[in-house]
Design a protein around this motif. Structure first.
Motif, PDB file in Angstrom:
ATOM      1  N   MET A   1       0.823  -1.183   0.000  1.00 16.46           N
ATOM      2  CA  MET A   1       0.000   0.000   0.000  1.00 16.46           C
ATOM      3  C   MET A   1       0.870   1.250   0.000  1.00 16.46           C
ATOM      4  O   MET A   1       0.623   2.164  -0.765  1.00 16.46           O
ATOM      5  CB  MET A   1      -0.912  -0.047   1.232  1.00 16.46           C
ATOM      6  CG  MET A   1      -1.822   1.110   1.353  1.00 16.46           C
ATOM      7  SD  MET A   1      -3.097   0.953   0.142  1.00 16.46           S
ATOM      8  CE  MET A   1      -4.159   2.232   0.618  1.00 16.46           C
ATOM      9  N   ARG A   2       1.839   1.261   0.858  1.00 19.28           N
ATOM     10  CA  ARG A   2       2.749   2.409   0.940  1.00 19.28           C
ATOM     11  C   ARG A   2       3.490   2.582  -0.385  1.00 19.28           C
ATOM     12  O   ARG A   2       3.696   3.703  -0.850  1.00 19.28           O
ATOM     13  CB  ARG A   2       3.722   2.203   2.089  1.00 19.28           C
ATOM     14  CG  ARG A   2       4.554   3.400   2.417  1.00 19.28           C
ATOM     15  CD  ARG A   2       5.305   3.157   3.684  1.00 19.28           C
ATOM     16  NE  ARG A   2       4.333   2.915   4.757  1.00 19.28           N
ATOM     17  CZ  ARG A   2       4.543   3.181   6.022  1.00 19.28           C
ATOM     18  NH1 ARG A   2       5.690   3.661   6.412  1.00 19.28           N
ATOM     19  NH2 ARG A   2       3.625   2.951   6.922  1.00 19.28           N
ATOM     20  N   ILE A   5       1.216   4.304  -2.973  1.00 18.52           N
ATOM     21  CA  ILE A   5       1.102   5.742  -2.729  1.00 18.52           C
ATOM     22  C   ILE A   5       2.390   6.454  -3.140  1.00 18.52           C
ATOM     23  O   ILE A   5       2.348   7.539  -3.744  1.00 18.52           O
ATOM     24  CB  ILE A   5       0.750   6.009  -1.258  1.00 18.52           C
ATOM     25  CG1 ILE A   5      -0.673   5.524  -0.989  1.00 18.52           C
ATOM     26  CG2 ILE A   5       0.889   7.485  -0.914  1.00 18.52           C
ATOM     27  CD1 ILE A   5      -1.106   5.615   0.432  1.00 18.52           C
ATOM     28  N   LEU A   8       2.399   6.662  -6.954  1.00 14.35           N
ATOM     29  CA  LEU A   8       1.479   7.698  -7.431  1.00 14.35           C
ATOM     30  C   LEU A   8       2.029   9.099  -7.190  1.00 14.35           C
ATOM     31  O   LEU A   8       1.915   9.975  -8.050  1.00 14.35           O
ATOM     32  CB  LEU A   8       0.112   7.531  -6.750  1.00 14.35           C
ATOM     33  CG  LEU A   8      -0.710   6.331  -7.178  1.00 14.35           C
ATOM     34  CD1 LEU A   8      -1.975   6.229  -6.335  1.00 14.35           C
ATOM     35  CD2 LEU A   8      -1.070   6.404  -8.653  1.00 14.35           C
ATOM     36  N   SER A   9       2.648   9.305  -6.040  1.00 15.40           N
ATOM     37  CA  SER A   9       3.209  10.631  -5.775  1.00 15.40           C
ATOM     38  C   SER A   9       4.393  10.911  -6.688  1.00 15.40           C
ATOM     39  O   SER A   9       4.593  12.046  -7.123  1.00 15.40           O
ATOM     40  CB  SER A   9       3.596  10.769  -4.310  1.00 15.40           C
ATOM     41  OG  SER A   9       4.762  10.052  -4.035  1.00 15.40           O
ATOM     42  N   PHE A  79      -9.353   3.283   1.839  1.00 15.31           N
ATOM     43  CA  PHE A  79      -8.016   3.866   1.677  1.00 15.31           C
ATOM     44  C   PHE A  79      -7.756   4.952   2.713  1.00 15.31           C
ATOM     45  O   PHE A  79      -6.614   5.125   3.153  1.00 15.31           O
ATOM     46  CB  PHE A  79      -7.814   4.379   0.255  1.00 15.31           C
ATOM     47  CG  PHE A  79      -7.523   3.269  -0.714  1.00 15.31           C
ATOM     48  CD1 PHE A  79      -6.287   2.653  -0.717  1.00 15.31           C
ATOM     49  CD2 PHE A  79      -8.485   2.821  -1.602  1.00 15.31           C
ATOM     50  CE1 PHE A  79      -6.001   1.610  -1.596  1.00 15.31           C
ATOM     51  CE2 PHE A  79      -8.221   1.793  -2.476  1.00 15.31           C
ATOM     52  CZ  PHE A  79      -6.974   1.182  -2.477  1.00 15.31           C
ATOM     53  N   ILE A  83      -4.539   4.957   5.163  1.00 17.85           N
ATOM     54  CA  ILE A  83      -3.648   6.112   5.290  1.00 17.85           C
ATOM     55  C   ILE A  83      -3.598   6.580   6.746  1.00 17.85           C
ATOM     56  O   ILE A  83      -2.535   6.912   7.270  1.00 17.85           O
ATOM     57  CB  ILE A  83      -4.094   7.241   4.338  1.00 17.85           C
ATOM     58  CG1 ILE A  83      -3.851   6.810   2.897  1.00 17.85           C
ATOM     59  CG2 ILE A  83      -3.363   8.541   4.643  1.00 17.85           C
ATOM     60  CD1 ILE A  83      -4.475   7.722   1.863  1.00 17.85           C
TER      61      ILE A  83
END
Length: 189
Positions: A1-2, A5, A8-9, A79, A83
Motif C-alpha cells: 500500500m505504501r 502511494i 502515485l506521488s 483507503f 492512510i
C-alpha cells in the motif's frame, strides 16, 4: 500500500516537472492543481455521464447506480483508513487490507442481491396470478352494455361500451358510467 502511494506521488511529481520545465509553464502548486484536477474532473464527469445514461436504459438502473456510488465511497473510506493507520502508526498500511475490506462489501451486497432477487421474484409470481384474473374480469366488464334511461322521453337507450383499446388510440377517455355519457350528450347539444 505504501509503495502504491509512493509510486502515485512520484508520477505526480514527474507530471509537475514536465509541465514546469519542458513545457515552460511557470505555475504555483495551487495553479497547477487548479488546471490539472479541473481537467481530470471534467473528463471523468463526461465519462461518468455517458455511462450513467447507458445504465439508465437497464431495468434495475437505480440499484446499479446505488451500488457503483456506494462502492466508490467504500473505496475512499477503506483507503482513508489505511492512510490513517500509516499516519498514526496504529496498524500496518497494506493494500491487502483495503482489498479485504472491499471484498467484505461485495460479499454482503451479493447476499443482499440474492435475497432481494428471490423476494422480488416471489412478488412478481404472486402479482402475476392476480393480474391474470383481473384481466379476465376486465374483458367481461367491457362486453356489458351501458343502459341509459332518458327521463324526458322515458325510453331506454342501450349501446355497447366503447372498446377501451381503440379509445386510447383516438386520445379519448372511455365512457365508464351513465353520468359521463349524460355529460357528453349534453355537451354535444
Amino acid at each position: 500500500m505504501r509503495d502504491i502511494i509512493l509510486i502515485l506521488s512520484e508520477i505526480m511529481n514527474q507530471i509537475h516537472d514536465i509541465l514546469m520545465v519542458r513545457v515552460g509553464i511557470n505555475m504555483t502548486d495551487k495553479q497547477l492543481h487548479f488546471w490539472v484536477i479541473g481537467f481530470i474532473g471534467l473528463v471523468t464527469f463526461l465519462v461518468v455521464f455517458v455511462l450513467v445514461k447507458l445504465i439508465q436504459l437497464l431495468k434495475f438502473h437505480t440499484t446499479i447506480l446505488s451500488f457503483i456510488f456506494t462502492f466508490i465511497m467504500m473505496t475512499v473510506f477503506v483507503f482513508a483508513i489505511e492512510i490513517q493507520q500509516a499516519v498514526s502508526n496504529s496498524g500496518n498500511m497494506e493494500f491487502a487490507d483495503a482489498i479485504a475490506g472491499l471484498w467484505g462489501f461485495i460479499v454482503f451486497f451479493a447476499v443482499y442481491a440474492v435475497v432481494a432477487g428471490l423476494l422480488y421474484g416471489m412478488y412478481r409470481m404472486a402479482r402475476g396470478k392476480k393480474t391474470g384474473r383481473k384481466k379476465e374480469k376486465l374483458k367481461k366488464d367491457r362486453s356489458t352494455p351501458i343502459v341509459e334511461k332518458n327521463t324526458a322521453d322515458s325510453k331506454a337507450e342501450i349501446r355497447p361500451e366503447p372498446n377501451i383499446d381503440t379509445m386510447d388510440e383516438q386520445n379519448e377517455k372511455p365512457i365508464r358510467t351513465r353520468t359521463e355519457t349524460r355529460k357528453r350528450k349534453e355537451s354535444i347539444r
